[in-house]
Design an enzyme around this catalytic site. Sequence first.
Site, short mmCIF file in Angstrom:
data_model
loop_
_atom_site.label_atom_id
_atom_site.label_comp_id
_atom_site.label_asym_id
_atom_site.label_seq_id
_atom_site.Cartn_x
_atom_site.Cartn_y
_atom_site.Cartn_z
N ASP A 174 0.84 -1.20 0.00
CA ASP A 174 0.00 0.00 0.00
C ASP A 174 0.88 1.25 0.00
O ASP A 174 1.48 1.59 1.01
CB ASP A 174 -0.92 0.00 1.22
CG ASP A 174 -1.94 1.14 1.20
OD1 ASP A 174 -1.86 1.98 0.28
OD2 ASP A 174 -2.81 1.18 2.08
N ASP A 377 -0.92 5.19 -7.29
CA ASP A 377 -1.38 4.45 -6.11
C ASP A 377 -1.45 2.96 -6.40
O ASP A 377 -1.96 2.54 -7.44
CB ASP A 377 -2.75 4.98 -5.68
CG ASP A 377 -3.23 4.35 -4.38
OD1 ASP A 377 -2.41 4.19 -3.46
OD2 ASP A 377 -4.42 4.01 -4.30
#
Length: 494
Positions: A174, A377
């Site tokens: 992440d 992302d």
Amino acid sequence: MQAAMVVVLPLLLLLLLGSSPTGRAADDEHEEFTVLDLSSLKPHAACTGHRVTPPHNGSWVPLYRPHGPCSPWFRGAAARAKLPSLAELLRQDRLRVRHIHRKASGGHVDESKGSRKEPVTVEETQVHHQAAISVQWGTQSMGSFQQTRSIDRPAADDGTSGGPPAVAQTVVLDTGSDVPWVECVPCALAECPYYDPARSSTYFAFPCNSTACKQLGPYANGCVNNQCQYRVVSSVDGSVSSGTYSSDVLTINSGNSIASFKFGCNTQSQNSGDGGPTNGVMALGRGAQSLTAQTSSTYGDAFSYCLPQKDYEKGFFKIGVPSGAAYRFAMTPLLRDRPGGPTPSATVYRVRMVAVTVNGQPLNVAAEAFAAGTVVDSVTVITRLPLTVYGALRAAFRDRMAGYRRAPPQDELDTCYDLTGVRLVKLPRIALVFDGNAAVEIDRSGILLENGCLAIAANDDDSKPAILGNTQQKTIEVLHDVGGGNMGFRRLAC
């Protein structure tokens, strides 16, 4: 000025896409279009391994989809039965987008508040669409580690003592979070498949007056029995990871271990120990607690990953800057916050997109439409573009897909096609151009979803940053050279 840009960009892109690391696939016979085999988007029962030989080095580890056949947790049809519906996937993705937009704009994300809802939804649905790796957590019974003693850790406990073997833990990568965490599960089994801190002789819970605890900032959650507590609210559905802020040995692979690695020992989730596909999150954000920050002195504050083209293939993750990166990657500067600016946005990685092309032709949009920047992302699934940019892309895409029958929109996916009975789809090439003449062509597997919809959507307006989602990152090695202040893209890397 805008007209001049339209004339110059096609010539520039011809050079970039033809000769740079972001160039066209050598096996593609089409000059403008690319052909997608729709069967490649469907699930398979067996892992086929690496499509491209991975760049083996000391910090390299395989990457896979948690519910896919390359995952050590794969349970065949039972695993595939847990995959989310498109509506659920898009719902969770919208929540992630809102979270990223808040961080990128400097909006405060209050970690002390949020829903107490357990992260069962995250574990069983959207997690399939993420990138995961397997690492070893805790003490290994064989060998020893040269560890640097922390001032927060008792000097006598240097990590070289014997103990039970480390356990493999699957963690999601992440890039939008700061605090790594893993499920801490008390385990009565002789060979425990979960991380049980009581079994690791190198486990250490930080006291409340320790430097590490004081540095938690918005992730601090008080003190219990003089042990520092952390709390992280999920950016997906508002669920919570909380427990004791701790340290232990983290082993990336047999040749690389990280002594006194700081992480959250999560005791909040009801998912603990139920055989789920993931055991925690490996935070790669720009905060002081992330893996990148903790290993910066050894690996130079850099990492890269490559998501595979298909769910039944493997990609890779590695720490450090690859050799020859300046020559093999299309590089663009990382955007930094203004001095004295808001701190929450430091978590995400932003670059400046300057153009989008379809079949080599740049969209006719003003430069101001890209002014908010682009967040790259690892967790967002569907790329979001500024409203003006997306509108121009949609028109160009529909024009070049006129030979296929349109289908009704599905939520924010408004460009869909009925591909019943079709196996090979002729798709226009889409490339993103970033500051520094870094042109990145999206792989054919990242253009359409399995349902036949364009895998790109629009932001509400042009004020919010674009988000480059993981579907459009497939086959591209994405280098985060934080120490060097650059981001790099290398196509066809996995």
